[in-house]
Structures are given as structure tokens and as C-alpha cells.
Scaffold this motif. Sequence first.
Motif, PDB file in Angstrom:
ATOM      1  N   GLU A 150      74.632  50.592   4.290  1.00 21.59           N
ATOM      2  CA  GLU A 150      73.346  49.920   3.946  1.00 21.59           C
ATOM      3  C   GLU A 150      73.836  48.996   2.922  1.00 21.59           C
ATOM      4  O   GLU A 150      73.633  47.916   2.924  1.00 21.59           O
ATOM      5  N   ALA A 151      74.389  49.583   1.829  1.00 25.59           N
ATOM      6  CA  ALA A 151      74.506  49.045   0.515  1.00 25.59           C
ATOM      7  C   ALA A 151      75.530  47.722   0.850  1.00 25.59           C
ATOM      8  O   ALA A 151      75.368  46.517   0.418  1.00 25.59           O
ATOM      9  N   ASP A 153      76.319  46.100   3.738  1.00 28.71           N
ATOM     10  CA  ASP A 153      75.790  45.299   4.799  1.00 28.71           C
ATOM     11  C   ASP A 153      74.934  44.199   3.690  1.00 28.71           C
ATOM     12  O   ASP A 153      74.694  42.998   4.235  1.00 28.71           O
ATOM     13  N   LYS A 154      74.271  44.705   2.945  1.00 23.22           N
ATOM     14  CA  LYS A 154      73.325  43.994   2.024  1.00 23.22           C
ATOM     15  C   LYS A 154      74.077  42.699   1.476  1.00 23.22           C
ATOM     16  O   LYS A 154      73.626  41.785   0.894  1.00 23.22           O
ATOM     17  N   ALA A 155      75.428  42.920   1.414  1.00 31.14           N
ATOM     18  CA  ALA A 155      76.199  41.551   0.563  1.00 31.14           C
ATOM     19  C   ALA A 155      76.518  40.697   1.912  1.00 31.14           C
ATOM     20  O   ALA A 155      76.776  39.527   1.219  1.00 31.14           O
ATOM     21  N   THR A 158      71.790  38.402   6.495  1.00 28.49           N
ATOM     22  CA  THR A 158      71.035  39.371   7.554  1.00 28.49           C
ATOM     23  C   THR A 158      71.123  39.105   8.943  1.00 28.49           C
ATOM     24  O   THR A 158      71.222  37.977   9.229  1.00 28.49           O
ATOM     25  N   LYS A 159      71.723  40.236   9.643  1.00 28.00           N
ATOM     26  CA  LYS A 159      71.973  40.075  10.995  1.00 28.00           C
ATOM     27  C   LYS A 159      71.069  41.049  11.450  1.00 28.00           C
ATOM     28  O   LYS A 159      70.767  42.233  11.015  1.00 28.00           O
ATOM     29  N   LYS A 161      70.558  44.267  14.150  1.00 32.01           N
ATOM     30  CA  LYS A 161      71.376  45.178  14.606  1.00 32.01           C
ATOM     31  C   LYS A 161      71.491  45.351  16.142  1.00 32.01           C
ATOM     32  O   LYS A 161      70.054  45.622  16.742  1.00 32.01           O
TER      33      LYS A 161
END
Length: 169
Positions: A150-151, A153-155, A158-159, A161
Motif C-alpha cells: 500500500e505504501a 503504491d501511494k508513490a 491512483t489506479k 484495483k
Amino acid sequence: MIHVLRDDPAFVNELDFVMEKDGRLIGQNMFMRTVINADDGREIPVLTMGPICITSELKRNGYGKKLLDYSLEKAAELGYGAVLFEGNIEFYGKSGFDYARKFGIRYHDLPEDADDSFFLCKELIPGYLGGVTGVYQTPKGYYVDDADVEAFDKAFPTKEKLKLPGQLF
Ligand SMILES: CC(C)(COP(=O)(O)OP(=O)(O)OC[C@H]1O[C@@H](n2cnc3c(N)ncnc32)[C@H](O)[C@@H]1OP(=O)(O)O)[C@@H](O)C(=O)NCCC(=O)NCCS
């Protein structure tokens, strides 16, 4: 997971592949070293593979098989004896994979009567697993922490899922 695996000591740098079409990245595949804990006490070195993927809109055009076969050919050239992993026989069977149970290899932590048809194997050296029975171990690197994912992906932007057609898992 891919981001983490590339820094893992079990990661095989020589077998880290991307596939490009017209200058665009359309697929990737990678390998990790692991072992079979043989019933006679030996540790048999083997490879595991993946994730392998082809970009969604180009699936079912033969690119996955091409990338898979090329990767396996390179792994064989480096002298590795066998590749085992979790996958769908419908795809991997076309490249010579069979059920690992046929080779006498069991999947770790799986009850004896459980369906193990997801667990596949291909010998790169014919006969490499002859006389071997034992338990395959998934390398620890594949067990990524959900919170770390999660951390990471935050970089990125936003997509949503999704589970897309053709996704094996
Ligand atoms: C699995 C994956 C890499 C296959 O790549 P691909 O380019 O679509 O596969 P190919 O076109 O080379 O397929 C070759 C043959 O394998 C079989 N096959 C491929 N994907 C299949 C699927 N989802 N279900 C059943 N058979 C499949 C077919 O027989 C196919 O030939 P056909 O299209 O002429 O029927 C791709 O679908 C993918 O990226 N999936 C999402 C990620 C994933 O699940 N990876 C595997 C983790 S184990």
C-alpha cells in the motif's frame, strides 16, 4: 513485489527480462533461486519463476509464450536444472510444464489431500529430478507485506484495483 524481489539475494540478475514492442514495454519475467528439501535430506537447488506478465491489451497474441520460452532457454543455458512455481497448466503446459506431483515434488504447507494442480514443474536438464522426492519452498521474498505494498503504491498516481480477464490469479 517485483520492486522488492530485485533486491533479494535469491534474485537471478541474469534472468531478469522485459519484452518491448515498437519501443514500448509490454511484458516482463523474472526468476528466483530456491530449493527442494528432499526426503533423503538433500537440498536440491532449483529455480522458481515470475511474476510473468503481458500488458492487458496484447494478451493472447503469443507474446507470453515467446517471453516464457526465451526465458527458459536462457535459464537452461546457465545450467539450472528445473523450474517450479504456481500457475495455470493451460498456459504453461504449452511450454513443457507438467504437474509437480508427477515429479514427486510436494508444495510446502499443503495438506496431503488438497488440490495441487496449480503447482507446476519443468526440468531444464532432463532427469534432473530423477530419484528426488521432497518439498518445494517458495522463496521468502514473495511474501510481501500488504502494508508495504500500500505504501509503495501511494508513490504512483491512483489506479482502480481490477481483476482483468485472463488474469490467472
Ligand atoms: C499469463 C500471461 C503472461 C499469458 O500471456 P499471453 O501473451 O496472453 O499468452 P499467449 O498468447 O502467449 O498464450 C499462449 C497460449 O497459452 C494458453 N493461454 C494463455 N493464457 C491463458 C488463459 N488465461 N487461460 C487459458 N489458456 C491460456 C492459450 O492456449 C494460448 O494460446 P491461444 O491464445 O492460441 O489459445 C498473461 O495472460 C498475463 O500477463 N496474465 C496476468 C498476469 C498473470 O496471471 N501471470 C501469471 C502468474 S502465474
